[in-house]
Scaffold this active site. Sequence first.
Site, mmCIF file in Angstrom:
data_model
loop_
_atom_site.group_PDB
_atom_site.id
_atom_site.type_symbol
_atom_site.label_atom_id
_atom_site.label_comp_id
_atom_site.label_asym_id
_atom_site.label_seq_id
_atom_site.Cartn_x
_atom_site.Cartn_y
_atom_site.Cartn_z
ATOM 1 N N ASN A 86 1.057 -1.122 -0.183
ATOM 2 C CA ASN A 86 -0.084 0.123 -0.016
ATOM 3 C C ASN A 86 0.821 1.317 0.188
ATOM 4 O OD1 ASN A 86 -1.666 1.983 0.564
ATOM 5 N ND2 ASN A 86 -2.184 1.429 2.646
ATOM 6 N N LYS A 129 0.410 4.115 -0.411
ATOM 7 C CA LYS A 129 -0.461 5.458 0.179
ATOM 8 C C LYS A 129 -0.112 6.644 -0.868
ATOM 9 C CE LYS A 129 -0.181 3.511 4.714
ATOM 10 N NZ LYS A 129 -0.309 3.642 6.110
ATOM 11 N N HIS A 164 -9.525 1.373 4.601
ATOM 12 C CA HIS A 164 -8.377 1.652 5.500
ATOM 13 C C HIS A 164 -8.791 2.644 6.577
ATOM 14 C CE1 HIS A 164 -4.377 2.741 6.409
ATOM 15 N NE2 HIS A 164 -3.972 1.810 5.777
ATOM 16 N N GLU A 189 -7.092 5.072 7.570
ATOM 17 C CA GLU A 189 -6.801 6.565 7.405
ATOM 18 C C GLU A 189 -8.167 7.112 6.458
ATOM 19 O OE1 GLU A 189 -3.104 5.860 5.258
ATOM 20 O OE2 GLU A 189 -2.122 5.469 7.281
ATOM 21 N N GLU A 221 -5.896 -4.569 10.401
ATOM 22 C CA GLU A 221 -4.920 -3.440 10.612
ATOM 23 C C GLU A 221 -5.182 -2.846 11.879
ATOM 24 O OE1 GLU A 221 -2.882 -2.628 6.637
ATOM 25 O OE2 GLU A 221 -4.278 -1.085 7.136
ATOM 26 N N GLY A 230 2.094 2.511 10.883
ATOM 27 C CA GLY A 230 3.118 3.545 10.640
ATOM 28 C C GLY A 230 3.693 4.027 11.895
ATOM 29 N N SER A 283 2.969 -1.833 10.503
ATOM 30 C CA SER A 283 4.518 -1.915 10.784
ATOM 31 C C SER A 283 4.910 -3.386 10.320
ATOM 32 C CB SER A 283 4.612 -1.554 12.174
ATOM 33 O OG SER A 283 4.209 -0.174 12.249
#
Length: 244
Positions: free
Chosen positions: A9, A11, A93, A95, A164, A170, A208
Amino acid sequence: MRRKLVVGNWKMHGSRPANAELLSALMAARPFALDVAVCVPAIYIHETAATLAGSDLRWGAQDVSQHAQGAYTGEISAAMLAEAGCRYAIVGHSERRAYHGETDQVVADKAQAALAKGVTPIVCVGETLAQRDAGETEAVVKRQLSVVIHQLAHCASEIVVAYEPVWAIGTGRTATPEQAQAVHAVLRAQLQAATGHGERMKILYGGSVKADNAATLFVQPDIDGGLIGGASLKAADFIAICRA
Ligand code: PGA
């Protein structure tokens, strides 16, 4: 036996020269003993497709509109992704949920829109740190997934799920293999109960994942691969994860 899948991904990272370098390194590292895909910023999908076409590497998008077409400025439809050869679209996701207000229902609608055009949705679920600390992890991920399962009905077995934990994305703070496995087992039981096909569905872990922790995660019985953010941007790291 479920075949493992590793998805990068990217991003909102990349540039034409950087992408070309990364993709050519991936092409050179083939073949992999598992399925590998990259979900790239939409503007790079066509170029990625041109580079990977004819190989066993797949590509996809990081989001998709829940609408088929129309006056939705800035949106990209599942039909457009299918036309660009996308195998996958990440949906829900954390985010997108956090910064773009995507609700469980919007995520379910997006998954349905993708499937309707033959694009496999990678449906992300995961709890925040506060939710984990409050002992709500199971309830949160089951609720997120149940809306998608309910919406898709008999097609629900066609999705890929990605667990996730928000606190691991991250942050360099990976869930332990045991923590991840425990949630994956819950999700698989839920999928099995709802679809009867849970045993053949893929559940990826994301948050991560790095070259040095991928193997211990992927060896867990219910972890079928990974959704890789930061480490998918460096060819050597991503390739090492694909070989883990
Ligand atoms: P990360 O991101 O690997 O950089 O933690 C994973 C993701 O957000 O999919």
